[in-house]
Design an enzyme around this catalytic site. Structure first.
Site, mmCIF file in Angstrom:
data_model
loop_
_atom_site.group_PDB
_atom_site.id
_atom_site.type_symbol
_atom_site.label_atom_id
_atom_site.label_comp_id
_atom_site.label_asym_id
_atom_site.label_seq_id
_atom_site.Cartn_x
_atom_site.Cartn_y
_atom_site.Cartn_z
ATOM 1 N N ARG A 86 0.861 -1.189 0.000
ATOM 2 C CA ARG A 86 0.000 0.000 0.000
ATOM 3 C C ARG A 86 0.899 1.242 0.000
ATOM 4 O O ARG A 86 1.736 1.396 0.898
ATOM 5 C CB ARG A 86 -0.901 -0.009 1.236
ATOM 6 C CG ARG A 86 -1.698 1.254 1.397
ATOM 7 C CD ARG A 86 -2.664 1.214 2.574
ATOM 8 N NE ARG A 86 -3.348 2.476 2.650
ATOM 9 C CZ ARG A 86 -3.179 3.369 3.634
ATOM 10 N NH1 ARG A 86 -2.405 3.109 4.667
ATOM 11 N NH2 ARG A 86 -3.815 4.512 3.600
ATOM 12 N N HIS A 130 -2.901 11.013 0.869
ATOM 13 C CA HIS A 130 -2.362 10.751 2.211
ATOM 14 C C HIS A 130 -1.725 12.056 2.700
ATOM 15 O O HIS A 130 -0.520 12.160 2.862
ATOM 16 C CB HIS A 130 -1.356 9.596 2.156
ATOM 17 C CG HIS A 130 -1.036 8.978 3.481
ATOM 18 N ND1 HIS A 130 -1.194 7.625 3.742
ATOM 19 C CD2 HIS A 130 -0.541 9.499 4.626
ATOM 20 C CE1 HIS A 130 -0.803 7.351 4.981
ATOM 21 N NE2 HIS A 130 -0.400 8.478 5.541
ATOM 22 N N GLU A 175 -7.260 8.495 6.417
ATOM 23 C CA GLU A 175 -7.493 9.112 7.723
ATOM 24 C C GLU A 175 -7.957 10.574 7.643
ATOM 25 O O GLU A 175 -7.253 11.484 8.093
ATOM 26 C CB GLU A 175 -6.218 9.035 8.577
ATOM 27 C CG GLU A 175 -5.692 7.627 8.746
ATOM 28 C CD GLU A 175 -4.443 7.553 9.626
ATOM 29 O OE1 GLU A 175 -3.921 8.601 10.030
ATOM 30 O OE2 GLU A 175 -3.989 6.436 9.917
ATOM 31 N N ASN A 301 -7.064 1.788 9.922
ATOM 32 C CA ASN A 301 -5.726 1.953 10.490
ATOM 33 C C ASN A 301 -5.877 1.903 12.004
ATOM 34 O O ASN A 301 -6.529 2.776 12.591
ATOM 35 C CB ASN A 301 -5.115 3.292 10.084
ATOM 36 C CG ASN A 301 -4.828 3.358 8.590
ATOM 37 O OD1 ASN A 301 -4.938 2.353 7.886
ATOM 38 N ND2 ASN A 301 -4.441 4.522 8.112
ATOM 39 N N TYR A 303 -4.029 1.668 15.793
ATOM 40 C CA TYR A 303 -2.811 1.767 16.598
ATOM 41 C C TYR A 303 -3.076 1.571 18.081
ATOM 42 O O TYR A 303 -2.319 0.911 18.766
ATOM 43 C CB TYR A 303 -2.129 3.123 16.363
ATOM 44 C CG TYR A 303 -1.521 3.199 14.980
ATOM 45 C CD1 TYR A 303 -0.234 2.754 14.754
ATOM 46 C CD2 TYR A 303 -2.265 3.651 13.884
ATOM 47 C CE1 TYR A 303 0.324 2.774 13.483
ATOM 48 C CE2 TYR A 303 -1.712 3.671 12.610
ATOM 49 C CZ TYR A 303 -0.419 3.222 12.413
ATOM 50 O OH TYR A 303 0.120 3.219 11.157
ATOM 51 N N GLU A 367 -3.289 -0.214 8.043
ATOM 52 C CA GLU A 367 -2.099 0.144 8.823
ATOM 53 C C GLU A 367 -2.231 -0.444 10.214
ATOM 54 O O GLU A 367 -3.327 -0.442 10.797
ATOM 55 C CB GLU A 367 -1.955 1.669 9.003
ATOM 56 C CG GLU A 367 -1.504 2.415 7.788
ATOM 57 C CD GLU A 367 -1.378 3.920 8.040
ATOM 58 O OE1 GLU A 367 -1.127 4.350 9.189
ATOM 59 O OE2 GLU A 367 -1.546 4.660 7.055
HETATM 60 O O1 IFM Z 1 2.815 7.533 9.925
HETATM 61 C C1 IFM Z 1 1.431 7.583 10.138
HETATM 62 C C2 IFM Z 1 0.690 7.404 8.823
HETATM 63 O O2 IFM Z 1 1.078 8.344 7.878
HETATM 64 C C3 IFM Z 1 -0.789 7.552 9.049
HETATM 65 N N1 IFM Z 1 -1.238 6.677 10.111
HETATM 66 C C4 IFM Z 1 -0.505 6.684 11.343
HETATM 67 C C5 IFM Z 1 0.979 6.498 11.070
HETATM 68 C C6 IFM Z 1 1.767 6.498 12.404
HETATM 69 O O3 IFM Z 1 1.572 7.683 13.087
#
Ligand code: IFM
Length: 459
Positions: A86, A130, A175, A301, A303, A367
């Site tokens: 990606r 992005h 995002e 995405n 985290y 992500e």
């Molecule tokens: O690096 C970023 C990415 O560009 C977008 N999502 C979160 C990642 C980590 O912060």
């Protein structure tokens, strides 16, 4: 004698047969070549050069120099066993004026990227936006100007026509919460504005751009798989009290429902619209229908999670004050170098909820990854914490599949250490270490772990 039980190893074969195994990056974070071959500045080129906006004054001017090194980078990616990649395209590289005159050299770069991936058996997945809006469009109002959504359609038309014969997997935005809120609400990202109402207007125009671009992708690439990438932060209440539960619902509105609801055809959440009051965006008849364009997949995405408790509602233009909640910083929980809590259960919970509440046709984790303070010893990086993070989140994904989530792929963030926005090069997310002085790449333990996992071998 006590038996020490070994944790069973996570196996690739536990995942569905055609599962997509990818890794991810984004244009401004890796390409470099900022002033080469006709590319014009994006909002990030300008923002990064403003004193104090990015740690250590870092910029994406050179980044990983991927513009010149993509062949060897893709050799490395292939050697790790990934079958998908990606990446994103830089709008100002292909349309230096934002719209109109095409920079053929820029288009040719992405053409080479697609061919180089396909030649190695790696399926390309592209994101059109992005975060690197052409600066020329910022100068006419950027995402606060509705016309930018039309310019995005022109850009989509150009790239789908140019590459759609080989490139089948398209995402409109990455995002939009970040572009809108971090860029226009709190100003820690480009273009650096600090106005909550503006951030909601930007969010609306971003979603509109997505909705208007979807039919263009379908028209130009009839066999495309097209979607959008959102970044949910599952929200948990600090306690079971009805106040904290209600606060968590409101926080979920700000973080998640404001984006997922309209994209899945439910319009903006009514409770939030009321609470935002005069800050709510201006929208036109028909916008919500456009934003609800059917998706082939939703990209997630993930985290970390958010934990909140109730707080007094205040008439101040900060979402959490306006919505009456405070963020909690839990103690004694594992955290990454970004201070984000490591909470794999949040991924399972959100995937299952997404399936039940929104019924997507297909989900991709576009992500997932972590930053740690990598140490280089004898030319090796033993990033065991990052390896554990990947393993735990893959297990969490598997759990969600078991509970009915139609999850069809996983992209690790990131293939390379890269320009981490306001954090510059200090926060490394790569499975491959990049020496930014020499541009040497060193596969970390986490990269070697993926290689063994994908190759169904032991490390
Ligand atoms: O690096 C970023 C990415 O560009 C977008 N999502 C979160 C990642 C980590 O912060």
């Amino acid at each position: 004698m006590t038996q020490v039980k070994e944790k069973p190893a996570l196996l690739r074969q536990a995942f569905p047969k055609n599962f997509v195994w990818g890794t991810a990056t984004a244009s401004y974070q890796i390409e470099g070549a900022a002033n080469l071959e006709g590319r014009s500045p994006s909002i990030w080129d300008v923002f990064a050069k403003m004193p104090g906006k990015v740690k250590n004054g870092d910029t994406g001017d050179v980044a990983c120099d991927h513009y010149h090194r993509y062949e060897s980078d893709f050799d490395l990616m292939q050697s790790l066993g990934f079958n998908a990649y990606r990446f994103s395209m830089s709008w100002s590289r292909v349309l230096p004026n934002g719209r109109g005159q095409v920079n053929q050299k820029g288009v040719a770069f992405y053409d080479r990227i697609v061919d180089a991936l396909l030649a190695r058996g790696i399926e390309p997945y592209v994101t059109l936006y992005h975060w690197d809006l052409p600066q020329v469009l910022e100068e006419t109002g950027g995402w606060l100007n509705r016309d930018t959504a039309d310019a995005f359609v022109e850009y989509t038309d150009l790239m789908t026509n140019a590459l759609g014969d080989r490139l089948k997997n398209w995402a409109t935005l990455n995002e939009p919460w970040c572009s809108a809120f971090l860029g226009h609400g709190v100003g820690i990202h480009a273009p650096g504005k600090t106005d909550f109402a503006a951030s909601l207007q930007a969010a609306h125009h971003l979603l509109l751009a997505h909705g208007q671009a979807m039919p263009i992708i379908r028209q130009n690439v009839p066999d495309a798989s097209a979607g959008i990438v959102l970044n949910p932060a599952p929200v948990y209440p600090a306690s079971d009290s009805s106040e904290d539960l209600a606060a968590a619902h409101r926080a979920d509105g700000f973080q998640n429902r404001w984006y997922f609801d309209p994209v899945f055809g439910k319009g903006y959440p009514e409770d939030l619209w009321q609470a935002y009051g005069k800050h709510a965006p201006k929208i036109q008849d028909g916008d919500l229908e456009k934003i609800a364009a059917p998706l082939d997949y939703i990209g997630i995405n993930y985290y970390s999670r958010t934990v909140v408790k109730a707080a007094p509602i205040q008439d101040t233009p900060f979402p959490w004050a306006l919505l009456g909640y405070e963020h909690m910083q839990l103690e004694n929980v594992p955290r990454t170098f970004f201070d984000w809590e490591v909470y794999p259960q949040g991924l399972t919970d959100f995937l299952v909820r997404l399936q039940n509440e929104y019924q997507p046709k297909s989900i991709l984790i576009t992500e997932n990854g972590a930053t740690y303070q990598d140490q280089l010893h004898n030319s090796q990086i033993n990033d065991l914490e990052r390896t554990a993070y990947f393993e735990q989140h893959l297990s969490a994904s598997l759990k969600a599949i078991g509970q009915g989530a139609k999850l069809h792929g996983y992209f690790a963030w990131s293939f390379l250490d890269n320009f981490e926005w306001a954090e510059g090069y200090e926060k490394r997310f790569g499975m491959t270490y990049v020496d930014f002085q020499t541009q040497k790449r060193i596969v970390k333990h986490s990269g070697r772990w993926f290689q063994a996992f994908l190759g169904e071998k032991s490390l």
